[in-house]
Design an enzyme around this catalytic site. Structure first.
Site, mmCIF file in Angstrom:
data_model
loop_
_atom_site.group_PDB
_atom_site.id
_atom_site.type_symbol
_atom_site.label_atom_id
_atom_site.label_comp_id
_atom_site.label_asym_id
_atom_site.label_seq_id
_atom_site.Cartn_x
_atom_site.Cartn_y
_atom_site.Cartn_z
ATOM 1 N N LEU A 78 53.003 29.481 2.544
ATOM 2 C CA LEU A 78 54.116 29.419 1.579
ATOM 3 C C LEU A 78 54.714 30.792 1.309
ATOM 4 C CD1 LEU A 78 52.481 26.996 -1.029
ATOM 5 C CD2 LEU A 78 54.375 26.456 0.502
ATOM 6 N N GLY A 79 53.883 31.797 1.365
ATOM 7 C CA GLY A 79 54.391 33.146 1.102
ATOM 8 C C GLY A 79 53.270 34.162 1.106
ATOM 9 N N ALA A 102 51.294 40.945 -2.526
ATOM 10 C CA ALA A 102 50.630 42.209 -2.231
ATOM 11 C C ALA A 102 49.137 41.978 -2.009
ATOM 12 C CB ALA A 102 50.847 43.168 -3.388
ATOM 13 N N LYS A 112 47.752 35.938 1.055
ATOM 14 C CA LYS A 112 48.700 34.907 1.497
ATOM 15 C C LYS A 112 48.500 33.641 0.683
ATOM 16 C CE LYS A 112 48.638 36.526 6.243
ATOM 17 N NZ LYS A 112 48.122 36.268 7.572
ATOM 18 N N VAL A 113 49.587 32.868 0.539
ATOM 19 C CA VAL A 113 49.498 31.611 -0.203
ATOM 20 C C VAL A 113 49.818 30.461 0.748
ATOM 21 C CG1 VAL A 113 50.352 30.286 -2.177
ATOM 22 C CG2 VAL A 113 50.186 32.770 -2.339
ATOM 23 N N ASP A 123 55.108 41.175 -16.169
ATOM 24 C CA ASP A 123 55.853 41.243 -14.895
ATOM 25 C C ASP A 123 56.698 39.983 -14.739
ATOM 26 O OD1 ASP A 123 56.735 42.395 -12.528
ATOM 27 O OD2 ASP A 123 55.060 41.632 -11.338
HETATM 28 P P1 ATP Z 1 51.488 39.675 -5.877
HETATM 29 O O1 ATP Z 1 51.623 40.374 -7.185
HETATM 30 O O2 ATP Z 1 50.123 39.186 -5.569
HETATM 31 O O3 ATP Z 1 52.126 40.420 -4.761
HETATM 32 P P2 ATP Z 1 53.581 37.775 -5.449
HETATM 33 O O4 ATP Z 1 54.341 37.053 -6.533
HETATM 34 O O5 ATP Z 1 54.352 38.731 -4.638
HETATM 35 O O6 ATP Z 1 52.307 38.364 -6.121
HETATM 36 P P3 ATP Z 1 51.973 35.595 -4.696
HETATM 37 O O7 ATP Z 1 51.710 35.201 -6.100
HETATM 38 O O8 ATP Z 1 50.792 35.971 -3.877
HETATM 39 O O9 ATP Z 1 52.954 36.771 -4.494
HETATM 40 O O10 ATP Z 1 52.798 34.464 -3.982
HETATM 41 C C1 ATP Z 1 53.459 34.644 -2.761
HETATM 42 C C2 ATP Z 1 54.490 33.560 -2.580
HETATM 43 O O11 ATP Z 1 53.811 32.308 -2.390
HETATM 44 C C3 ATP Z 1 55.360 33.350 -3.803
HETATM 45 O O12 ATP Z 1 56.473 34.159 -3.767
HETATM 46 C C4 ATP Z 1 55.704 31.878 -3.725
HETATM 47 O O13 ATP Z 1 56.849 31.700 -2.926
HETATM 48 C C5 ATP Z 1 54.510 31.277 -3.046
HETATM 49 N N1 ATP Z 1 53.618 30.656 -4.049
HETATM 50 C C6 ATP Z 1 52.722 31.293 -4.836
HETATM 51 N N2 ATP Z 1 52.085 30.436 -5.628
HETATM 52 C C7 ATP Z 1 52.588 29.221 -5.356
HETATM 53 C C8 ATP Z 1 52.354 27.897 -5.873
HETATM 54 N N3 ATP Z 1 51.435 27.673 -6.817
HETATM 55 N N4 ATP Z 1 53.062 26.886 -5.366
HETATM 56 C C9 ATP Z 1 53.995 27.103 -4.404
HETATM 57 N N5 ATP Z 1 54.277 28.323 -3.891
HETATM 58 C C10 ATP Z 1 53.584 29.367 -4.346
#
Ligand code: ATP
Length: 392
Positions: A28-29, A32, A35-36, A146
């Site tokens: 999904l993404g 930092a 991966k999700v 944030d």
């Molecule tokens: P970090 O501070 O860890 O870098 P981030 O917001 O950049 O945080 P993540 O929280 O790791 O990144 O999420 C990465 C991407 O995965 C998100 O931008 C979103 O698109 C997707 N994602 C995260 N959580 C979910 C969720 N619960 N359901 C659907 N998509 C999600």
């Protein structure tokens, strides 16, 4: 959280079964810290999201406390409709897995990117969801720190869910400080409150309110209130709360935005005042029951957008998101600060439109390469034609 032996090879990927319980689907993404993935609970068929964090990477990057804090904060938060709830945290010797509610609608940011600015009704709906989540967190002494559209996800019914508590603080963190304030510099530049930049300590609740103000502005305009290619210039604008509200924003919303983006945290609106604000309470959107209506409105808006040619008003109204000053060389003096071309349309779209006209693809004009003096001359003509005053 009980560490168990690693059930997966080094890198999790689609099709793998995690702990005999979750079948991993598409990526999904990436954040930092990891991966999700989309995943399915094999026994219940529930779709979830799984954030996979590599322990060795977070050790190297110094994100350990951040992850620990995120786990402990998520544990404190009970189920809330507007927060991405953590279902369980699993771990192996090398990895940590956050199993979360799946937000089918993706990032709110993508919606703005795709459709441009939202209607006031739709933005009110998302703002109500946001404030409901923030109010709940603050009642538990948790401050997100944030908040930005990238950390706001949507579920399949268009319900907003706040995610990413990695930078959150808890009230206890202020107890060791004589002034009872937080001192860590954090957040995302464009959303950061002036008092964080002032480095004299800040209240977690007030900085979240400021970020909510920036988000509300973005939802209604499609661009940031404080923006500059030069980061220091952007910080100066934030510090002085130097922003302009476009004319299409209703007077009630203008008033609320000014109270949210008040550079003085002492006089800035509080969450309790927000929920009593006339613009906020209008329409009774708190439970978001009328999403279908909003969706129809969005569809119509998107259709209208694709059909309409950008008009002069769109271009001339205020924005900090788009700057063509480079076209006019260095001789413009105060021009850069005071006069900016603005539109609710994507900057790329506008540049394309202006180039199209300047390069003669529209109206049968010919000649002019990008960056050539002919092109600049035509660009000036277009701006003149739009009725915009150019003094360079
Ligand atoms: P970090 O501070 O860890 O870098 P981030 O917001 O950049 O945080 P993540 O929280 O790791 O990144 O999420 C990465 C991407 O995965 C998100 O931008 C979103 O698109 C997707 N994602 C995260 N959580 C979910 C969720 N619960 N359901 C659907 N998509 C999600």
């Amino acid at each position: 959280m009980e560490p168990v032996s690693d059930p997966l090879p080094a890198e999790p990927s689609s099709g793998k079964i995690l702990f005999g319980k979750y079948s991993l689907g598409k990526l999904l993404g990436r954040g930092a810290s990891g991966k999700v993935y989309q995943a399915k609970n094999i026994s219940t068929n529930q779709t979830v999201a799984v954030k996979c964090i590599d322990k060795s990477k977070i050790m190297k990057s110094g994100h350990v406390t951040q992850i620990e804090r995120e786990i402990s904060i998520m544990g404190r938060l009970q189920h809330h409709r507007n927060i991405v709830n953590i279902l369980e945290v699993l771990a192996t010797k090398t990895k940590i897995y956050f199993v979360m509610e799946f937000a089918k609608g993706g990032e709110l940011f993508n919606l703005i990117e795709k459709h441009g600015r939202l209607t006031e009704n739709l933005s009110r709906r998302f703002f109500c969801h946001l404030i409901s989540a923030v109010r709940y967190c603050h009642s538990l002494g948790i401050f997100h720190r944030d908040l930005k559209p990238e950390n706001l996800l949507l579920d399949g019914n268009g319900v907003l869910k706040v995610s990413d508590f990695g930078l959150s603080a808890v009230a206890e963190q202020t107890r060791n400080n004589n002034d009872g304030l937080l001192h860590t510099m954090c957040g995302t530049p464009a959303y950061v409150a002036p008092e964080i930049l002032g480095k004299k300590g800040y209240g977690g609740a007030k900085v979240d309110v400021w970020s909510c103000g920036v988000i509300l502005f973005v939802l209604n305009t499609g661009y940031l209130p404080f923006n500059d290619t030069n980061i220091m210039a952007m910080y100066r604008k934030i510090y002085r709360a130097q922003f302009r509200i476009p004319r299409w924003i209703s007077p009630d919303l203008q008033r609320l935005l000014r109270r949210l983006l008040d550079p003085n945290p002492k006089t800035r609106i509080t969450i309790d005042e927000i929920v009593r604000d006339p613009w906020f309470v209008k329409g009774g959107y708190v439970d978001g029951a009328d999403f279908e209506e909003d969706r129809r409105e969005m569809k119509l808006k998107s259709k209208m957008k694709s059909e309409s040619f950008m008009n002069a008003f769109d271009i001339i109204s205020f924005s900090s998101g788009f700057d063509l000053s480079g076209l006019f060389g260095d001789s413009c003096g105060g021009f850069y600060e005071e006069r900016r071309l603005v539109s609710s349309a994507d900057p790329e779209e506008i540049v394309e439109e202006v180039e199209e006209i300047a390069m003669g693809r529209r109206r049968g004009w010919r000649g002019g390469r990008r960056g050539s003096s002919t092109w600049r001359w035509w660009a000036r003509m277009v701006i003149y034609w739009l009725g915009w005053e150019y003094t360079g």
